[in-house]
Design a protein around this motif. Sequence first.
Motif, PDB file in Angstrom:
ATOM      1  N   GLN A 140     -20.665  60.132  26.550  1.00 43.64           N
ATOM      2  CA  GLN A 140     -20.145  61.387  26.992  1.00 43.64           C
ATOM      3  C   GLN A 140     -21.279  62.383  27.021  1.00 43.64           C
ATOM      4  OE1 GLN A 140     -17.810  62.239  29.250  1.00 43.64           O
ATOM      5  NE2 GLN A 140     -16.524  63.758  28.427  1.00 43.64           N
ATOM      6  N   ALA A 141     -21.946  62.888  28.014  1.00 44.64           N
ATOM      7  CA  ALA A 141     -21.975  62.487  29.406  1.00 44.64           C
ATOM      8  C   ALA A 141     -22.416  60.912  29.548  1.00 44.64           C
ATOM      9  CB  ALA A 141     -22.644  63.302  30.335  1.00 44.64           C
ATOM     10  N   THR A 142     -22.111  60.095  30.365  1.00 43.84           N
ATOM     11  CA  THR A 142     -22.106  58.707  30.539  1.00 43.84           C
ATOM     12  C   THR A 142     -23.795  58.560  31.085  1.00 43.84           C
ATOM     13  OG1 THR A 142     -21.883  58.462  32.948  1.00 43.84           O
ATOM     14  CG2 THR A 142     -20.108  58.217  31.311  1.00 43.84           C
ATOM     15  N   GLU A 143     -24.218  57.271  30.852  1.00 44.82           N
ATOM     16  CA  GLU A 143     -25.634  57.095  31.311  1.00 44.82           C
ATOM     17  C   GLU A 143     -25.765  57.127  32.720  1.00 44.82           C
ATOM     18  OE1 GLU A 143     -23.639  55.519  29.134  1.00 44.82           O
ATOM     19  OE2 GLU A 143     -24.607  55.330  27.440  1.00 44.82           O
ATOM     20  N   LEU A 165      -8.162  50.414  16.565  1.00 46.63           N
ATOM     21  CA  LEU A 165      -9.673  50.474  16.418  1.00 46.63           C
ATOM     22  C   LEU A 165     -10.237  51.982  16.499  1.00 46.63           C
ATOM     23  CD1 LEU A 165     -10.750  47.797  18.911  1.00 46.63           C
ATOM     24  CD2 LEU A 165     -10.158  47.540  16.699  1.00 46.63           C
ATOM     25  N   PRO A 166     -11.323  52.177  15.625  1.00 46.83           N
ATOM     26  CA  PRO A 166     -11.739  53.631  15.652  1.00 46.83           C
ATOM     27  C   PRO A 166     -12.537  53.839  16.920  1.00 46.83           C
ATOM     28  CG  PRO A 166     -13.076  52.387  14.125  1.00 46.83           C
ATOM     29  CD  PRO A 166     -11.725  51.636  14.602  1.00 46.83           C
ATOM     30  N   LEU A 167     -12.669  55.311  17.323  1.00 49.73           N
ATOM     31  CA  LEU A 167     -13.460  55.467  18.519  1.00 49.73           C
ATOM     32  C   LEU A 167     -14.539  56.506  18.311  1.00 49.73           C
ATOM     33  CD1 LEU A 167     -13.758  55.544  21.690  1.00 49.73           C
ATOM     34  CD2 LEU A 167     -12.218  57.675  21.657  1.00 49.73           C
ATOM     35  N   HIS A 168     -15.754  55.658  18.717  1.00 48.29           N
ATOM     36  CA  HIS A 168     -16.908  56.497  18.591  1.00 48.29           C
ATOM     37  C   HIS A 168     -17.457  57.275  19.845  1.00 48.29           C
ATOM     38  CE1 HIS A 168     -21.602  56.407  19.011  1.00 48.29           C
ATOM     39  NE2 HIS A 168     -21.301  57.379  18.033  1.00 48.29           N
ATOM     40  N   MET A 169     -18.141  58.097  19.799  1.00 50.64           N
ATOM     41  CA  MET A 169     -18.470  58.803  21.048  1.00 50.64           C
ATOM     42  C   MET A 169     -20.068  58.944  20.954  1.00 50.64           C
ATOM     43  SD  MET A 169     -17.516  62.381  22.905  1.00 50.64           S
ATOM     44  CE  MET A 169     -16.339  61.871  23.799  1.00 50.64           C
ATOM     45  N   ASP A 170     -20.840  58.319  21.906  1.00 48.55           N
ATOM     46  CA  ASP A 170     -22.397  58.981  21.801  1.00 48.55           C
ATOM     47  C   ASP A 170     -22.525  60.100  22.693  1.00 48.55           C
ATOM     48  OD1 ASP A 170     -24.922  58.963  22.726  1.00 48.55           O
ATOM     49  OD2 ASP A 170     -25.171  56.920  23.370  1.00 48.55           O
ATOM     50  N   ASN A 176     -23.953  68.991  27.777  1.00 49.68           N
ATOM     51  CA  ASN A 176     -23.791  68.892  29.397  1.00 49.68           C
ATOM     52  C   ASN A 176     -22.587  68.516  29.618  1.00 49.68           C
ATOM     53  OD1 ASN A 176     -26.787  67.650  28.486  1.00 49.68           O
ATOM     54  ND2 ASN A 176     -27.020  69.132  29.881  1.00 49.68           N
ATOM     55  N   ALA A 177     -21.881  67.602  28.961  1.00 51.58           N
ATOM     56  CA  ALA A 177     -20.668  67.387  29.492  1.00 51.58           C
ATOM     57  C   ALA A 177     -19.672  68.194  28.991  1.00 51.58           C
ATOM     58  CB  ALA A 177     -20.058  65.940  28.697  1.00 51.58           C
ATOM     59  N   LEU A 178     -19.728  68.938  27.918  1.00 51.47           N
ATOM     60  CA  LEU A 178     -18.839  69.902  27.656  1.00 51.47           C
ATOM     61  C   LEU A 178     -18.772  71.155  28.382  1.00 51.47           C
ATOM     62  CD1 LEU A 178     -17.196  70.578  24.836  1.00 51.47           C
ATOM     63  CD2 LEU A 178     -19.014  72.151  24.300  1.00 51.47           C
ATOM     64  N   VAL A 179     -19.804  71.564  28.889  1.00 50.60           N
ATOM     65  CA  VAL A 179     -19.725  72.854  29.882  1.00 50.60           C
ATOM     66  C   VAL A 179     -19.514  72.419  31.403  1.00 50.60           C
ATOM     67  CG1 VAL A 179     -21.698  74.014  28.393  1.00 50.60           C
ATOM     68  CG2 VAL A 179     -22.324  72.717  30.604  1.00 50.60           C
ATOM     69  N   GLN A 180     -19.653  71.000  31.718  1.00 55.73           N
ATOM     70  CA  GLN A 180     -19.370  70.572  32.932  1.00 55.73           C
ATOM     71  C   GLN A 180     -17.574  70.401  32.847  1.00 55.73           C
ATOM     72  OE1 GLN A 180     -17.904  68.022  34.569  1.00 55.73           O
ATOM     73  NE2 GLN A 180     -18.503  69.064  36.381  1.00 55.73           N
ATOM     74  N   ILE A 181     -17.251  70.229  31.815  1.00 55.62           N
ATOM     75  CA  ILE A 181     -15.652  70.237  31.777  1.00 55.62           C
ATOM     76  C   ILE A 181     -14.978  71.617  31.757  1.00 55.62           C
ATOM     77  CG2 ILE A 181     -13.605  69.195  30.717  1.00 55.62           C
ATOM     78  CD1 ILE A 181     -14.930  66.736  29.954  1.00 55.62           C
ATOM     79  N   GLY A 182     -15.729  72.361  31.029  1.00 61.62           N
ATOM     80  CA  GLY A 182     -15.425  73.599  30.670  1.00 61.62           C
ATOM     81  C   GLY A 182     -14.317  73.605  29.582  1.00 61.62           C
ATOM     82  N   THR A 183     -14.682  72.798  28.356  1.00 59.15           N
ATOM     83  CA  THR A 183     -13.525  72.802  27.492  1.00 59.15           C
ATOM     84  C   THR A 183     -14.531  73.161  25.933  1.00 59.15           C
ATOM     85  OG1 THR A 183     -11.751  71.398  26.588  1.00 59.15           O
ATOM     86  CG2 THR A 183     -14.058  70.190  27.190  1.00 59.15           C
ATOM     87  N   THR A 184     -13.597  72.972  25.147  1.00 59.69           N
ATOM     88  CA  THR A 184     -14.255  73.129  23.526  1.00 59.69           C
ATOM     89  C   THR A 184     -14.641  71.810  22.848  1.00 59.69           C
ATOM     90  OG1 THR A 184     -12.103  73.042  22.261  1.00 59.69           O
ATOM     91  CG2 THR A 184     -12.496  74.796  23.289  1.00 59.69           C
ATOM     92  N   PRO A 185     -15.420  71.870  21.871  1.00 60.64           N
ATOM     93  CA  PRO A 185     -15.769  70.682  21.248  1.00 60.64           C
ATOM     94  C   PRO A 185     -14.740  69.840  20.645  1.00 60.64           C
ATOM     95  CG  PRO A 185     -17.387  72.426  20.937  1.00 60.64           C
ATOM     96  CD  PRO A 185     -16.389  72.997  21.460  1.00 60.64           C
ATOM     97  N   ALA A 186     -13.650  70.899  20.052  1.00 63.08           N
ATOM     98  CA  ALA A 186     -12.576  69.945  19.330  1.00 63.08           C
ATOM     99  C   ALA A 186     -11.673  69.460  20.442  1.00 63.08           C
ATOM    100  CB  ALA A 186     -11.525  71.152  18.844  1.00 63.08           C
ATOM    101  N   GLU A 187     -11.491  69.985  21.675  1.00 64.23           N
ATOM    102  CA  GLU A 187     -10.667  69.331  22.851  1.00 64.23           C
ATOM    103  C   GLU A 187     -11.364  67.734  23.320  1.00 64.23           C
ATOM    104  OE1 GLU A 187      -7.695  69.992  23.903  1.00 64.23           O
ATOM    105  OE2 GLU A 187      -7.360  71.876  22.924  1.00 64.23           O
TER     106      GLU A 187
END
Length: 350
Positions: A140-143, A165-170, A176-187
């Motif tokens: 997130q954001a994807t390749e 299964l645990p979930l990892h996020m790269d 860039n993804a955060l501001v594009q969605i307009g959300t918070t790091p926690a969300e």
Amino acid sequence: MFFASDNWAGAHHAINERLMKESTRFAAAYGTSALDQAIEQRFNEIFEREVSVFFVATGTAANSLSLASLAKPGGVTFCHTEAHVIEDECGAPDFFSGMRMSPVDGRNGKMDPKILSSRIARYPQDAVHHGRATAVTMTQATEFGTVYSLAEIEEISRVAKANGLPLHMDGARFANALVQIGTTPAEMTWKRGVDVLSFGGTKNGCWCAEAIVFFNPEMAKELPFIRKRSAQLFSKSRFIAAQFEAYLQDDLWLDLARHANAMADRLRAGLAASNSARLAWETSANEVFAVIPKDTAKAAEAKGAKFYDWLEPHDMAEPVGDDAVLIRLVTSFATEAEDVDAFLDVIAAG
Ligand SMILES: Cc1ncc(COP(=O)(O)O)c(C=O)c1O
């Protein structure tokens, strides 16, 4: 006209100044300085809960050591077919975790939850010959320059959790993804079920700053040893902390990502309106993929434009064609509107 990657950019002056200041004083080594600890605390604020944070040098290290912390013998990690972890890290995640990657198809760089579910089903926990499903990793954001919506993250997380299964996020391009969605790091993370995050700073204005963030500190217990054994425990770790201090201060990181995304918007708009190029697919973060005639690509390179030719992805809707080439263009905090316009002029000139 530097569009090869966002890591071709330098470092933001606020980060450089903070590094200069740091270089004039003594402080405790190996992540034990007051500054290291203060920045770990800052991550708690940013993510609105107690997190465990580990600084490392590269995105590849962040991904590899995150997955190593989730590893089981015979483990299988699921990722998108064209994810950085499987395509571009020379097998480092497999090497450090001792697990292997299993590719999951899905359009535009996003794993398809149904395909993910059926891939996981091939590796039951007692299947000693096949190996066992152990972790899921998403980017997130994807390749592909696309961004998973919050609902899409939740869907991937639901499949992972349904299988234990645990979930990892790269998050090499997390901001860039955060501001594009307009959300918070926690969300965008633990509230959607992400357990471990590779939090990237290098591509967005730092010189060299990446962090592994665990949302459940219990899961982080082995990481100090994993990191040291992987030669990623920096004695002068405070220089990574110093970069993050400047990066996170007064929302600099968000401003830099907004700028990079705005430059990509400008590029997208110009290419979409162009007669000599087409957008290969819709993107929304700071990466743009375009199909242009081979001759135009050569002419642009001759005039100094920097970009990478890109391999056609498995699900390309409209093939590139023999006379054309697929290129990737990445904008950064340092891209200027004039660079974008100059590139568009070069493309228009053919
Ligand atoms: C999505 C993604 N993840 C991870 C990385 C790895 O970063 P590094 O080159 O610092 O190891 C990159 C770098 O290009 C990337 O694009």
